[in-house]
Design a protein around this motif. Structure first.
Motif, PDB file in Angstrom:
ATOM      1  N   GLY A  37     -15.782  12.855  63.724  1.00 20.42           N
ATOM      2  CA  GLY A  37     -15.987  12.104  64.869  1.00 20.42           C
ATOM      3  C   GLY A  37     -14.727  12.200  65.431  1.00 20.42           C
ATOM      4  N   ILE A  38     -15.192  12.536  67.304  1.00 22.76           N
ATOM      5  CA  ILE A  38     -13.963  12.821  67.665  1.00 22.76           C
ATOM      6  C   ILE A  38     -14.225  11.383  68.882  1.00 22.76           C
ATOM      7  CG2 ILE A  38     -13.643  13.580  70.062  1.00 22.76           C
ATOM      8  CD1 ILE A  38     -15.444  15.713  68.560  1.00 22.76           C
ATOM      9  N   ALA A  39     -12.782  10.711  68.455  1.00 26.04           N
ATOM     10  CA  ALA A  39     -12.543   9.333  69.052  1.00 26.04           C
ATOM     11  C   ALA A  39     -11.746   9.682  70.466  1.00 26.04           C
ATOM     12  CB  ALA A  39     -11.103   8.716  68.259  1.00 26.04           C
ATOM     13  N   ASP A  40     -12.810   8.591  70.982  1.00 26.16           N
ATOM     14  CA  ASP A  40     -12.335   8.298  72.655  1.00 26.16           C
ATOM     15  C   ASP A  40     -10.626   8.403  73.016  1.00 26.16           C
ATOM     16  OD1 ASP A  40     -14.628   8.730  73.938  1.00 26.16           O
ATOM     17  OD2 ASP A  40     -15.119   6.960  73.532  1.00 26.16           O
ATOM     18  N   LEU A  41      -9.879   8.042  72.823  1.00 27.13           N
ATOM     19  CA  LEU A  41      -8.270   7.630  72.619  1.00 27.13           C
ATOM     20  C   LEU A  41      -8.015   7.226  71.142  1.00 27.13           C
ATOM     21  CD1 LEU A  41      -7.848   5.192  75.517  1.00 27.13           C
ATOM     22  CD2 LEU A  41      -7.260   7.294  75.754  1.00 27.13           C
ATOM     23  N   VAL A  42      -6.698   7.974  70.975  1.00 28.69           N
ATOM     24  CA  VAL A  42      -6.371   7.764  69.522  1.00 28.69           C
ATOM     25  C   VAL A  42      -4.507   7.507  70.081  1.00 28.69           C
ATOM     26  CG1 VAL A  42      -5.055   8.092  67.099  1.00 28.69           C
ATOM     27  CG2 VAL A  42      -7.273   8.348  68.523  1.00 28.69           C
ATOM     28  N   PHE A  43      -3.614   6.264  70.120  1.00 31.56           N
ATOM     29  CA  PHE A  43      -2.694   5.319  70.215  1.00 31.56           C
ATOM     30  C   PHE A  43      -2.003   6.602  68.680  1.00 31.56           C
ATOM     31  CE2 PHE A  43      -4.560   4.050  73.216  1.00 31.56           C
ATOM     32  CZ  PHE A  43      -4.389   4.300  74.306  1.00 31.56           C
ATOM     33  N   ALA A  44      -0.170   6.438  68.959  1.00 26.68           N
ATOM     34  CA  ALA A  44       0.362   6.278  67.919  1.00 26.68           C
ATOM     35  C   ALA A  44       0.647   4.775  67.844  1.00 26.68           C
ATOM     36  CB  ALA A  44       1.592   7.645  67.461  1.00 26.68           C
ATOM     37  N   LYS A  45       0.754   3.913  67.189  1.00 27.89           N
ATOM     38  CA  LYS A  45       0.869   2.743  67.107  1.00 27.89           C
ATOM     39  C   LYS A  45       3.215   2.450  66.562  1.00 27.89           C
ATOM     40  CE  LYS A  45      -0.100  -2.547  65.827  1.00 27.89           C
ATOM     41  NZ  LYS A  45      -0.890  -3.144  64.652  1.00 27.89           N
ATOM     42  N   ASN A  46       3.691   1.983  67.953  1.00 27.56           N
ATOM     43  CA  ASN A  46       5.110   1.843  67.319  1.00 27.56           C
ATOM     44  C   ASN A  46       5.822   3.426  67.474  1.00 27.56           C
ATOM     45  OD1 ASN A  46       4.978  -1.373  67.758  1.00 27.56           O
ATOM     46  ND2 ASN A  46       3.892  -0.748  65.359  1.00 27.56           N
ATOM     47  N   PHE A  47       5.249   3.884  68.333  1.00 22.36           N
ATOM     48  CA  PHE A  47       6.107   5.255  67.945  1.00 22.36           C
ATOM     49  C   PHE A  47       6.325   5.479  69.545  1.00 22.36           C
ATOM     50  CE2 PHE A  47       5.286   9.935  68.715  1.00 22.36           C
ATOM     51  CZ  PHE A  47       6.110  11.068  67.864  1.00 22.36           C
ATOM     52  N   LEU A  48       7.955   6.176  69.505  1.00 20.48           N
ATOM     53  CA  LEU A  48       7.941   6.782  71.021  1.00 20.48           C
ATOM     54  C   LEU A  48       8.887   7.884  71.233  1.00 20.48           C
ATOM     55  CD1 LEU A  48      10.197   3.047  72.067  1.00 20.48           C
ATOM     56  CD2 LEU A  48       7.815   3.821  72.921  1.00 20.48           C
ATOM     57  N   THR A  49       8.192   9.068  71.425  1.00 24.32           N
ATOM     58  CA  THR A  49       8.210  10.301  71.694  1.00 24.32           C
ATOM     59  C   THR A  49       9.795  10.534  71.382  1.00 24.32           C
ATOM     60  OG1 THR A  49       6.131  10.294  73.136  1.00 24.32           O
ATOM     61  CG2 THR A  49       8.309  11.869  72.879  1.00 24.32           C
ATOM     62  N   ASN A  50      11.160   9.919  72.899  1.00 21.78           N
ATOM     63  CA  ASN A  50      12.502  10.152  72.568  1.00 21.78           C
ATOM     64  C   ASN A  50      13.122   9.655  70.718  1.00 21.78           C
ATOM     65  OD1 ASN A  50      12.727   7.536  72.907  1.00 21.78           O
ATOM     66  ND2 ASN A  50      13.426   7.783  74.577  1.00 21.78           N
ATOM     67  N   GLN A  51      12.488   8.468  70.212  1.00 26.05           N
ATOM     68  CA  GLN A  51      13.043   8.363  68.598  1.00 26.05           C
ATOM     69  C   GLN A  51      12.496   9.015  68.099  1.00 26.05           C
ATOM     70  OE1 GLN A  51      12.138   3.950  68.932  1.00 26.05           O
ATOM     71  NE2 GLN A  51      12.891   3.771  70.671  1.00 26.05           N
ATOM     72  N   ASN A  52      11.216   9.684  68.092  1.00 32.26           N
ATOM     73  CA  ASN A  52      10.833  10.067  67.064  1.00 32.26           C
ATOM     74  C   ASN A  52      10.512  12.512  66.750  1.00 32.26           C
ATOM     75  OD1 ASN A  52       9.702   8.328  65.017  1.00 32.26           O
ATOM     76  ND2 ASN A  52       9.434   8.146  67.070  1.00 32.26           N
ATOM     77  N   ILE A  53      11.740  12.693  67.236  1.00 33.88           N
ATOM     78  CA  ILE A  53      11.314  14.304  67.367  1.00 33.88           C
ATOM     79  C   ILE A  53      11.471  14.566  66.352  1.00 33.88           C
ATOM     80  CG2 ILE A  53      12.538  16.030  68.998  1.00 33.88           C
ATOM     81  CD1 ILE A  53      11.103  14.600  70.508  1.00 33.88           C
ATOM     82  N   ILE A  54      10.912  15.780  65.917  1.00 27.82           N
ATOM     83  CA  ILE A  54      11.053  16.329  64.415  1.00 27.82           C
ATOM     84  C   ILE A  54      11.569  17.867  64.868  1.00 27.82           C
ATOM     85  CG2 ILE A  54       9.865  14.484  63.516  1.00 27.82           C
ATOM     86  CD1 ILE A  54       7.499  16.895  63.643  1.00 27.82           C
ATOM     87  N   ASP A  55      12.438  18.324  63.746  1.00 27.06           N
ATOM     88  CA  ASP A  55      12.538  19.890  64.253  1.00 27.06           C
ATOM     89  C   ASP A  55      11.662  20.654  62.719  1.00 27.06           C
ATOM     90  OD1 ASP A  55      13.669  19.073  61.412  1.00 27.06           O
ATOM     91  OD2 ASP A  55      15.682  20.242  61.779  1.00 27.06           O
TER      92      ASP A  55
END
Length: 232
Positions: A37-55
């Motif tokens: 199925g294709i969800a209209d919206l998906v969020f990553a809970k308690n996830f902020l981009t600048n704190q979770n950059i991966i290499d």
């Protein structure tokens, strides 16, 4: 805000920005296909981009992820082992080997392959899926159920003036939460939270991790991503 909302697409956009604070995130992905199925919206809970950059590059190919999880650590394996681990035949297995090698998850030495020291750690702990409807709550619940295999929380979002029509028993029965949007003032609130997810199968665990990898890819939290995507 007093104009009436005319389409689900319009409501999706309003919820995409309005719910970020509720789920403590700065990212929302629309039309997310991470499994069934294709969800209209998906969020990553308690996830902020600048704190979770991966290499590393996310494994946004289901067969590559499935194979990588099955292949041995600190031990040599062959292309035939990769083909078996992929479960998709020789062509898919060969493609998986190319993807894992190109993205530095494995390295080739002669006829043998080895896992590298790239850690497959995903900073996303929970994914939240939302099915958005203006008023058709029954269909919304049926569709939201599809996303439970690859997300941690699922919600139906509808206009608040139709809340009176919703049978809360259905929400409880299927473990779906309810989000209401007041089109008169733009207020959004979570009226009903979903039940905690019960024990999942190994298949669901792999699908869940794949969805998180795909979310990282689609939300562009990593630089220099390649455009490769197989749907399971």
């Amino acid at each position: 805000m007093s104009s009436k909302i005319q389409s689900e697409a319009e409501l999706v956009k309003l919820l995409a920005s309005g719910l970020k604070r509720n789920f403590n995130t700065d990212i929302a992905v629309q039309e997310f296909a991470g499994g069934y199925g294709i969800a209209d919206l998906v969020f990553a809970k308690n996830f902020l981009t600048n704190q979770n950059i991966i290499d590393r590059k996310p494994l946004n190919n289901y067969y590559a992820l499935k194979s990588y999880l099955s292949l041995p650590q600190n031990k040599a394996f062959t292309l035939n082992d990769i083909v078996k681990a992929s479960g998709g035949g020789k062509n898919i297995g060969s493609n998986v080997a190319n993807i894992l090698t190109f993205d530095d998850y494995i390295s080739k030495h002669g006829k043998f392959y080895y896992k590298t020291d790239v850690p497959l750690v995903n900073p996303i702990k929970k994914l939240v899926a939302i099915e958005v409807k203006l008023r058709d709550w029954k269909q919304g619940i049926l569709q939201a159920r599809r996303y439970k295999s690859y997300t941690d929380e699922c919600y139906l979002a509808i206009l608040s003036r139709y809340e009176k029509n919703v049978d809360k028993h259905y929400l409880t029965q299927f473990g779906i939460g309810l989000i209401l949007f007041n089109e008169e003032n733009g207020e959004i609130w979570i009226k009903h939270k979903p039940l905690k997810k019960s024990l999942v199968s190994i298949y669901d665990e792999v699908i869940g991790l794949f969805a998180k990898e795909l979310f990282l890819y689609e939300s562009s939290t990593v630089q220099n991503l390649r455009s490769i995507s197989f749907q399971v």
